[in-house]
Write a protein that holds these residues in place. Structure first.
Motif, mmCIF file in Angstrom:
data_model
loop_
_atom_site.group_PDB
_atom_site.id
_atom_site.type_symbol
_atom_site.label_atom_id
_atom_site.label_comp_id
_atom_site.label_asym_id
_atom_site.label_seq_id
_atom_site.Cartn_x
_atom_site.Cartn_y
_atom_site.Cartn_z
ATOM 1 N N UNK A 5 5.497 40.026 -22.569
ATOM 2 C CA UNK A 5 5.589 39.932 -21.112
ATOM 3 C C UNK A 5 7.001 39.502 -20.726
ATOM 4 N N UNK A 6 7.582 40.203 -19.760
ATOM 5 C CA UNK A 6 8.915 39.845 -19.267
ATOM 6 C C UNK A 6 8.851 39.622 -17.763
ATOM 7 N N UNK A 7 8.883 38.349 -17.319
ATOM 8 C CA UNK A 7 8.972 38.108 -15.872
ATOM 9 C C UNK A 7 10.383 38.462 -15.395
ATOM 10 N N UNK A 8 10.489 39.191 -14.301
ATOM 11 C CA UNK A 8 11.808 39.628 -13.848
ATOM 12 C C UNK A 8 11.826 39.740 -12.330
ATOM 13 N N UNK A 9 12.952 39.349 -11.734
ATOM 14 C CA UNK A 9 13.102 39.473 -10.281
ATOM 15 C C UNK A 9 14.561 39.774 -9.951
ATOM 16 N N UNK A 10 14.767 40.723 -9.052
ATOM 17 C CA UNK A 10 16.123 41.054 -8.605
ATOM 18 C C UNK A 10 16.986 41.726 -9.656
ATOM 19 N N UNK A 11 16.380 42.197 -10.738
ATOM 20 C CA UNK A 11 17.193 42.748 -11.832
ATOM 21 C C UNK A 11 16.727 44.139 -12.256
ATOM 22 N N UNK A 12 16.233 44.899 -11.296
ATOM 23 C CA UNK A 12 15.775 46.238 -11.657
ATOM 24 C C UNK A 12 16.929 47.096 -12.192
ATOM 25 N N UNK A 56 16.164 30.011 -38.776
ATOM 26 C CA UNK A 56 17.020 31.033 -39.384
ATOM 27 C C UNK A 56 17.104 32.295 -38.528
ATOM 28 N N UNK A 57 16.443 32.293 -37.378
ATOM 29 C CA UNK A 57 16.637 33.366 -36.400
ATOM 30 C C UNK A 57 17.308 32.794 -35.159
ATOM 31 N N UNK A 58 18.090 33.617 -34.497
ATOM 32 C CA UNK A 58 18.617 33.217 -33.188
ATOM 33 C C UNK A 58 18.604 34.429 -32.266
ATOM 34 N N UNK A 59 18.580 34.153 -30.979
ATOM 35 C CA UNK A 59 18.695 35.240 -30.003
ATOM 36 C C UNK A 59 19.914 34.972 -29.134
ATOM 37 N N UNK A 60 20.496 36.042 -28.638
ATOM 38 C CA UNK A 60 21.616 35.923 -27.704
ATOM 39 C C UNK A 60 21.143 36.353 -26.328
ATOM 40 N N UNK A 61 21.704 35.715 -25.313
ATOM 41 C CA UNK A 61 21.386 36.104 -23.943
ATOM 42 C C UNK A 61 22.633 36.677 -23.284
ATOM 43 N N UNK A 62 22.403 37.645 -22.439
ATOM 44 C CA UNK A 62 23.499 38.212 -21.660
ATOM 45 C C UNK A 62 23.580 37.463 -20.334
ATOM 46 N N UNK A 63 24.796 37.147 -19.925
ATOM 47 C CA UNK A 63 24.948 36.520 -18.604
ATOM 48 C C UNK A 63 24.791 37.608 -17.539
ATOM 49 N N UNK A 64 23.766 37.484 -16.725
ATOM 50 C CA UNK A 64 23.527 38.458 -15.650
ATOM 51 C C UNK A 64 23.727 37.725 -14.325
ATOM 52 N N UNK A 65 24.788 38.048 -13.597
ATOM 53 C CA UNK A 65 25.126 37.237 -12.412
ATOM 54 C C UNK A 65 24.204 37.451 -11.219
ATOM 55 N N UNK A 66 23.347 38.468 -11.275
ATOM 56 C CA UNK A 66 22.467 38.729 -10.124
ATOM 57 C C UNK A 66 21.009 38.512 -10.523
ATOM 58 N N UNK A 67 20.177 38.323 -9.513
ATOM 59 C CA UNK A 67 18.736 38.202 -9.751
ATOM 60 C C UNK A 67 18.345 36.866 -10.344
ATOM 61 N N UNK A 68 17.061 36.751 -10.639
ATOM 62 C CA UNK A 68 16.555 35.520 -11.240
ATOM 63 C C UNK A 68 16.802 34.286 -10.389
ATOM 64 N N UNK A 69 16.791 34.445 -9.071
ATOM 65 C CA UNK A 69 17.039 33.358 -8.104
ATOM 66 C C UNK A 69 18.480 32.858 -8.091
ATOM 67 N N UNK A 70 19.363 33.478 -8.909
ATOM 68 C CA UNK A 70 20.765 33.042 -8.890
ATOM 69 C C UNK A 70 21.412 33.325 -7.538
ATOM 70 N N UNK A 71 21.027 34.451 -6.934
ATOM 71 C CA UNK A 71 21.689 34.855 -5.689
ATOM 72 C C UNK A 71 20.840 34.521 -4.461
ATOM 73 N N UNK A 72 19.990 33.513 -4.597
ATOM 74 C CA UNK A 72 19.160 33.087 -3.464
ATOM 75 C C UNK A 72 20.061 32.403 -2.437
ATOM 76 N N UNK A 73 20.118 32.957 -1.241
ATOM 77 C CA UNK A 73 21.006 32.415 -0.209
ATOM 78 C C UNK A 73 20.217 31.486 0.709
ATOM 79 N N UNK A 74 20.607 30.227 0.716
ATOM 80 C CA UNK A 74 19.970 29.269 1.631
ATOM 81 C C UNK A 74 20.677 29.367 2.971
ATOM 82 N N UNK A 75 19.909 29.713 4.014
ATOM 83 C CA UNK A 75 20.521 29.901 5.333
ATOM 84 C C UNK A 75 19.663 29.229 6.403
ATOM 85 N N UNK A 76 20.252 28.995 7.584
ATOM 86 C CA UNK A 76 19.471 28.350 8.650
ATOM 87 C C UNK A 76 18.276 29.199 9.052
#
Length: 409
Positions: A10-17, A219-239
């Motif tokens: 299962x991969x939860x994903x938002x804003x990263x289509x 003895x296993x590792x995973x690498x993650x890619x930095x994805x600057x969009x989606x995943x609530x990173x670009x959530x804009x708090x506004x009035x």
């Protein structure tokens, strides 16, 4: 079967289509597998457009504004329900209930590479060798007595790991981003569906304090890619009510206000504002805890990120929980977040606090905040002032969260 993976992914994903790493076909090297993208209802058309051949699990509309905690909660609940159905089905065919595979994989949409790190004779080692996701999962799935473990995972790659091979093959520690989860053993431990961040740390702590086993394959590792969009990173708090032509950035100190104040109210979920405020401004709430590892903040039943400068000691209030030995420990603060009936005044009286330690009690509304203060007899040991009551900067219909701060006397 060497070409079958037993655990659905299962991969939860938002804003990263567009940017999410959602095609794991090659990482599976032809092995038969089930991969399910978990998406919010309003994003379903976008994901369906970009990934027409993927299986989409669409969350109910009520979760459109929630964070990743809700997605993880629903994945786990659905998987347990499915496990029960599968047990009932196979039992009729003579299969024992305990022989039905109880694991799922929860994997972030930014996992990009997997490596294996073999111990060498010297302490130096290479970056490790690339392996496929299939290899990692098959080795984990084929581990003897794996069903005794509640959660398994691997390391996240770091430059330090590249320089030095792992000293022990396995560790009992935090698991995140890429987790093999036993939904049977963890049936009674839930992800906090309100959370936007640190939901995995919070869940790990509750699993561990329930006496369940976590295992990291070092003895296993995973690498993650930095994805600057989606995943609530670009959530804009506004009035909320004001249309601003040139919106100025609203900073975390403005995410909370005094109740009934004239401050600008914000168009963002209360829980999101609370978490971001605590990440940035907890030095104001817990001044004695800043850079003070000897006197951590005591947090009961939940872990919230209250900044890297502040150490937290997590305690589970449930009977028969496995907790750290806190004898002789003086705490610099107490954090009570939406605490339930398992938290009682007798429990709190077991802990000792520095003089001038600070308290933060967070509740869903003002009346439950006051009820919590009375029920836990907090006024016996803590001093409160009217001006120390706050709320997230939401309007009433957005159901702000309320919190009260106090000082130990």
């Amino acid at each position: 079967n060497p070409d079958l993976l037993k655990s659905p992914i299962f991969t939860p994903t938002t804003g990263r289509q567009e940017h999410g790493l959602l095609n794991i076909y090659h990482a599976m090297e032809g092995a038969s597998h089930l991969h399910i993208l978990v998406v919010k209802q309003f994003e379903m058309p976008l994901y369906r457009k970009y990934w027409p051949n993927h299986i989409l699990l669409v969350l109910p509309a009520v979760f459109n504004n929630t964070g990743v905690g809700a997605a993880r909660f629903m994945i786990k609940e659905l998987s347990y329900h499915n496990l029960e159905l599968e047990r009932n089905r196979l039992e009729e065919q003579g299969v024992r209930r305990q022989d039905v595979w109880p694991f799922i994989v929860m994997m972030d949409d930014s996992c990009v590479l997997w490596n294996t790190h073999q111990p060498t004779d010297s302490s130096e080692t290479s970056d490790g060798t690339n392996v496929s996701l299939k290899t990692v999962l098959q080795q984990m799935e084929s581990t003897p007595k794996i069903s005794l473990y509640a959660m398994c995972g691997t390391r996240r790659w770091s430059s330090g790991l590249a320089r030095r091979s792992p000293s022990a093959p396995f560790s009992r520690c935090h698991l995140h981003d890429f987790v093999l989860l036993n939904v049977d053993l963890t049936q009674n431990v839930h992800y906090d569906l309100n959370r936007y961040s640190c939901e995995e740390v919070d869940f790990n702590l509750r699993v561990n304090s329930s006496g369940l086993l976590l295992c990291r394959f070092n003895h296993f590792s995973f690498m993650k890619k930095h994805i600057p969009v989606g995943g609530n990173k670009d959530f804009l708090v506004k009035p909320k009510l004001v249309e601003m032509e040139n919106p100025t950035a609203i900073s975390p100190p403005q995410y909370v206000c005094a109740p009934d104040s004239e401050q600008t109210l914000l168009d963002a979920p209360a829980q999101f504002l609370l978490e971001r405020f605590l990440q940035s401004c907890s030095h104001r709430l817990f001044p004695k805890a800043v850079q003070n590892r000897s006197n951590p903040v005591l947090s009961i039943d939940s872990y919230l990120n209250i900044s890297p400068e502040i150490s937290v000691c997590y305690i589970n209030s449930r009977p028969h929980s496995t907790n750290l030995n806190h004898q002789g420990l003086l705490f610099s603060g107490l954090l009570l977040y939406l605490c339930d009936s398992f938290v009682i005044s007798g429990l709190l009286k077991k802990f000792r606090f520095l003089k001038g330690a600070t308290l933060c009690v967070i509740s869903q509304d003002r009346s439950s905040l006051r009820q919590t203060i009375v029920r836990l007899e907090l006024e016996d040991e803590w001093q409160f002032r009217l001006r120390d009551e706050f709320q997230t900067a939401n309007c009433v219909e957005d159901r702000p969260l309320y919190f009260l701060t106090g000082r130990h006397v």
